[in-house]
Design a protein around this motif. Structure first.
Motif, PDB file in Angstrom:
ATOM      1  N   LEU A   1       0.825  -1.203   0.000  1.00 34.73           N
ATOM      2  CA  LEU A   1       0.000   0.000   0.000  1.00 34.73           C
ATOM      3  C   LEU A   1       0.863   1.258   0.000  1.00 34.73           C
ATOM      4  O   LEU A   1       0.491   2.274  -0.577  1.00 34.73           O
ATOM      5  CB  LEU A   1      -0.934  -0.003   1.211  1.00 34.73           C
ATOM      6  N   VAL A   2       2.022   1.185   0.649  1.00 35.72           N
ATOM      7  CA  VAL A   2       2.947   2.317   0.603  1.00 35.72           C
ATOM      8  C   VAL A   2       3.399   2.560  -0.838  1.00 35.72           C
ATOM      9  O   VAL A   2       3.449   3.702  -1.311  1.00 35.72           O
ATOM     10  CB  VAL A   2       4.162   2.063   1.519  1.00 35.72           C
ATOM     11  N   ALA A   3       3.721   1.465  -1.548  1.00 36.75           N
ATOM     12  CA  ALA A   3       4.108   1.590  -2.955  1.00 36.75           C
ATOM     13  C   ALA A   3       2.962   2.160  -3.781  1.00 36.75           C
ATOM     14  O   ALA A   3       3.173   3.004  -4.667  1.00 36.75           O
ATOM     15  CB  ALA A   3       4.532   0.224  -3.495  1.00 36.75           C
ATOM     16  N   GLU A   4       1.744   1.723  -3.492  1.00 36.06           N
ATOM     17  CA  GLU A   4       0.582   2.254  -4.211  1.00 36.06           C
ATOM     18  C   GLU A   4       0.445   3.748  -3.997  1.00 36.06           C
ATOM     19  O   GLU A   4       0.152   4.505  -4.944  1.00 36.06           O
ATOM     20  CB  GLU A   4      -0.692   1.537  -3.763  1.00 36.06           C
ATOM     21  N   VAL A   5       0.662   4.189  -2.768  1.00 32.74           N
ATOM     22  CA  VAL A   5       0.593   5.617  -2.469  1.00 32.74           C
ATOM     23  C   VAL A   5       1.596   6.390  -3.325  1.00 32.74           C
ATOM     24  O   VAL A   5       1.280   7.427  -3.926  1.00 32.74           O
ATOM     25  CB  VAL A   5       0.873   5.869  -0.972  1.00 32.74           C
ATOM     26  N   VAL A   6       2.819   5.881  -3.395  1.00 33.08           N
ATOM     27  CA  VAL A   6       3.876   6.563  -4.153  1.00 33.08           C
ATOM     28  C   VAL A   6       3.499   6.697  -5.624  1.00 33.08           C
ATOM     29  O   VAL A   6       3.610   7.781  -6.219  1.00 33.08           O
ATOM     30  CB  VAL A   6       5.209   5.806  -4.002  1.00 33.08           C
ATOM     31  N   PHE A   7       3.026   5.611  -6.215  1.00 33.97           N
ATOM     32  CA  PHE A   7       2.725   5.641  -7.652  1.00 33.97           C
ATOM     33  C   PHE A   7       1.471   6.463  -7.961  1.00 33.97           C
ATOM     34  O   PHE A   7       1.405   7.124  -9.012  1.00 33.97           O
ATOM     35  CB  PHE A   7       2.607   4.223  -8.193  1.00 33.97           C
ATOM     36  N   LEU A   8       0.490   6.433  -7.067  1.00 35.40           N
ATOM     37  CA  LEU A   8      -0.686   7.277  -7.282  1.00 35.40           C
ATOM     38  C   LEU A   8      -0.321   8.764  -7.186  1.00 35.40           C
ATOM     39  O   LEU A   8      -0.797   9.581  -7.983  1.00 35.40           O
ATOM     40  CB  LEU A   8      -1.769   6.936  -6.259  1.00 35.40           C
ATOM     41  N   ALA A   9       0.519   9.095  -6.199  1.00 33.77           N
ATOM     42  CA  ALA A   9       0.954  10.488  -6.065  1.00 33.77           C
ATOM     43  C   ALA A   9       1.751  10.926  -7.288  1.00 33.77           C
ATOM     44  O   ALA A   9       1.596  12.047  -7.788  1.00 33.77           O
ATOM     45  CB  ALA A   9       1.788  10.651  -4.798  1.00 33.77           C
ATOM     46  N   TRP A  10       2.587  10.030  -7.799  1.00 37.21           N
ATOM     47  CA  TRP A  10       3.379  10.324  -8.995  1.00 37.21           C
ATOM     48  C   TRP A  10       2.476  10.493 -10.212  1.00 37.21           C
ATOM     49  O   TRP A  10       2.680  11.376 -11.043  1.00 37.21           O
ATOM     50  CB  TRP A  10       4.381   9.198  -9.200  1.00 37.21           C
ATOM     51  N   ALA A  11       1.458   9.636 -10.306  1.00 34.32           N
ATOM     52  CA  ALA A  11       0.498   9.767 -11.405  1.00 34.32           C
ATOM     53  C   ALA A  11      -0.210  11.118 -11.350  1.00 34.32           C
ATOM     54  O   ALA A  11      -0.452  11.757 -12.377  1.00 34.32           O
ATOM     55  CB  ALA A  11      -0.526   8.628 -11.348  1.00 34.32           C
ATOM     56  N   GLY A  12      -0.547  11.562 -10.145  1.00 32.86           N
ATOM     57  CA  GLY A  12      -1.165  12.871  -9.997  1.00 32.86           C
ATOM     58  C   GLY A  12      -0.249  13.985 -10.459  1.00 32.86           C
ATOM     59  O   GLY A  12      -0.683  14.945 -11.109  1.00 32.86           O
ATOM     60  N   ALA A  13       1.044  13.849 -10.165  1.00 34.83           N
ATOM     61  CA  ALA A  13       2.008  14.868 -10.577  1.00 34.83           C
ATOM     62  C   ALA A  13       2.216  14.868 -12.088  1.00 34.83           C
ATOM     63  O   ALA A  13       2.566  15.898 -12.676  1.00 34.83           O
ATOM     64  CB  ALA A  13       3.347  14.634  -9.872  1.00 34.83           C
TER      65      ALA A  13
ATOM     66  N   GLY B   1      -2.363  14.911 -17.057  1.00 34.86           N
ATOM     67  CA  GLY B   1      -3.165  14.157 -18.018  1.00 34.86           C
ATOM     68  C   GLY B   1      -2.348  13.574 -19.151  1.00 34.86           C
ATOM     69  O   GLY B   1      -2.698  13.748 -20.319  1.00 34.86           O
ATOM     70  N   THR B   2      -1.260  12.906 -18.859  1.00 36.60           N
ATOM     71  CA  THR B   2      -0.368  12.365 -19.876  1.00 36.60           C
ATOM     72  C   THR B   2      -0.423  10.846 -19.911  1.00 36.60           C
ATOM     73  O   THR B   2      -1.019  10.204 -19.038  1.00 36.60           O
ATOM     74  CB  THR B   2       1.077  12.802 -19.600  1.00 36.60           C
ATOM     75  N   GLU B   3       0.230  10.259 -20.935  1.00 36.80           N
ATOM     76  CA  GLU B   3       0.323   8.798 -20.993  1.00 36.80           C
ATOM     77  C   GLU B   3       1.071   8.249 -19.788  1.00 36.80           C
ATOM     78  O   GLU B   3       0.771   7.159 -19.300  1.00 36.80           O
ATOM     79  CB  GLU B   3       1.027   8.358 -22.285  1.00 36.80           C
ATOM     80  N   LEU B   4       2.054   9.015 -19.295  1.00 31.71           N
ATOM     81  CA  LEU B   4       2.791   8.575 -18.111  1.00 31.71           C
ATOM     82  C   LEU B   4       1.856   8.439 -16.912  1.00 31.71           C
ATOM     83  O   LEU B   4       1.985   7.504 -16.117  1.00 31.71           O
ATOM     84  CB  LEU B   4       3.905   9.572 -17.785  1.00 31.71           C
ATOM     85  N   ALA B   5       0.899   9.359 -16.793  1.00 30.80           N
ATOM     86  CA  ALA B   5      -0.077   9.275 -15.697  1.00 30.80           C
ATOM     87  C   ALA B   5      -0.895   8.003 -15.808  1.00 30.80           C
ATOM     88  O   ALA B   5      -1.188   7.346 -14.794  1.00 30.80           O
ATOM     89  CB  ALA B   5      -0.989  10.501 -15.719  1.00 30.80           C
ATOM     90  N   ILE B   6      -1.278   7.630 -17.037  1.00 33.09           N
ATOM     91  CA  ILE B   6      -2.022   6.382 -17.230  1.00 33.09           C
ATOM     92  C   ILE B   6      -1.198   5.195 -16.758  1.00 33.09           C
ATOM     93  O   ILE B   6      -1.678   4.333 -16.007  1.00 33.09           O
ATOM     94  CB  ILE B   6      -2.378   6.200 -18.721  1.00 33.09           C
ATOM     95  N   GLY B   7       0.067   5.145 -17.179  1.00 41.87           N
ATOM     96  CA  GLY B   7       0.916   4.025 -16.802  1.00 41.87           C
ATOM     97  C   GLY B   7       1.165   3.940 -15.311  1.00 41.87           C
ATOM     98  O   GLY B   7       1.137   2.855 -14.726  1.00 41.87           O
ATOM     99  N   LEU B   8       1.395   5.078 -14.675  1.00 36.12           N
ATOM    100  CA  LEU B   8       1.677   5.083 -13.238  1.00 36.12           C
ATOM    101  C   LEU B   8       0.444   4.706 -12.417  1.00 36.12           C
ATOM    102  O   LEU B   8       0.546   3.958 -11.443  1.00 36.12           O
ATOM    103  CB  LEU B   8       2.190   6.459 -12.821  1.00 36.12           C
TER     104      LEU B   8
END
Length: 223
Positions: free
Chosen positions: A100-112, A115-122
């Motif tokens: 869940l800690v890893a999920e938090v990191v990747f969701l926060a990164w996706a938010g940063a 609206g890009t393809e990188l956000a979709i992947g993260l």
């Protein structure tokens, strides 16, 4: 107090909360990221197949294979990495709170990433990690990110024993919270942004991770 019973209830609440998060991110992604799913990979497989067939036949559907590929790839990477990291030892009754800690990191990164393809992947990567976390919980017929199997299990359990009916109630609840999460996620994405949904989901996942570590410590002290 029976730790086994408490653990079962904790698992059920965790499954419901995480499914709601998946629904929120999926609804937001579909609305804000060009109709791409980040949790529902069955949907992405269909979008990918339709986009590729359109390219091969010269049909103009307005669909691109890029988004589904980012999502499918991110989800697969997250799921495989999380599975490899936890296959030898499940640390707590919440599966592995570190996931869940890893999920938090990747969701926060996706938010940063906006609206890009990188956000979709993260975001999809975070959902892949969450899917393995759900598998470590071990609740039959509940995955938190893929609901077709849950619907099948619900249909089977409705005609089963009393224990089966208990499982059916949870599975019905999972469907309900996914729908609710998807609706709320789409509203927040429309009114604010996809980033806001990701950051909100990351905050909730962080609280669940803290609860997982606390619960693990409690059970260790009680045993």
């Amino acid at each position: 107090m029976n730790p086994t019973v408490d653990r079962t209830y904790a698992h059920a609440w965790t499954a419901l909360v995480l499914t709601a998060l998946a629904g929120a991110v999926d609804g937001a992604g579909f609305l804000a990221l060009g109709q791409q799913f980040v949790a529902n990979q069955t949907g992405n497989a269909v979008l990918l197949a339709v986009a590729v067939s359109g390219e091969l036949t010269g049909r103009d559907d307005g669909l691109s294979a890029v988004g589904p590929l980012w999502s499918l790839g991110g989800f697969a990477v997250g799921a495989v990495a999380a599975s490899l990291a936890t296959r030898r030892h499940v640390l707590t009754s919440f599966g592995v709170p570190a996931l869940l800690v890893a999920e938090v990191v990747f969701l926060a990164w996706a938010g940063a990433a906006g609206g890009t393809e990188l956000a979709i992947g993260l975001a999809a990567l975070a959902m892949g990690v969450q899917s393995i976390h759900a598998a470590r919980i071990g609740l039959s017929g509940v995955t938190t990110t893929v609901l077709t199997g849950t619907l099948i299990a619900l249909s089977v359990n409705l005609s089963g024993s009393r224990d089966d009916l208990r499982s059916a109630r949870l599975q019905a609840g999972v469907w309900g919270v996914y729908l609710l999460g998807a609706g709320l996620g789409s509203v927040l994405a429309h009114e604010v942004s996809f980033s806001a949904v990701c950051w909100s989901a990351a905050g909730v996942a962080a609280l669940m991770a803290v609860a997982g570590f606390v619960e693990d410590r409690w059970f260790r002290a009680a045993s």
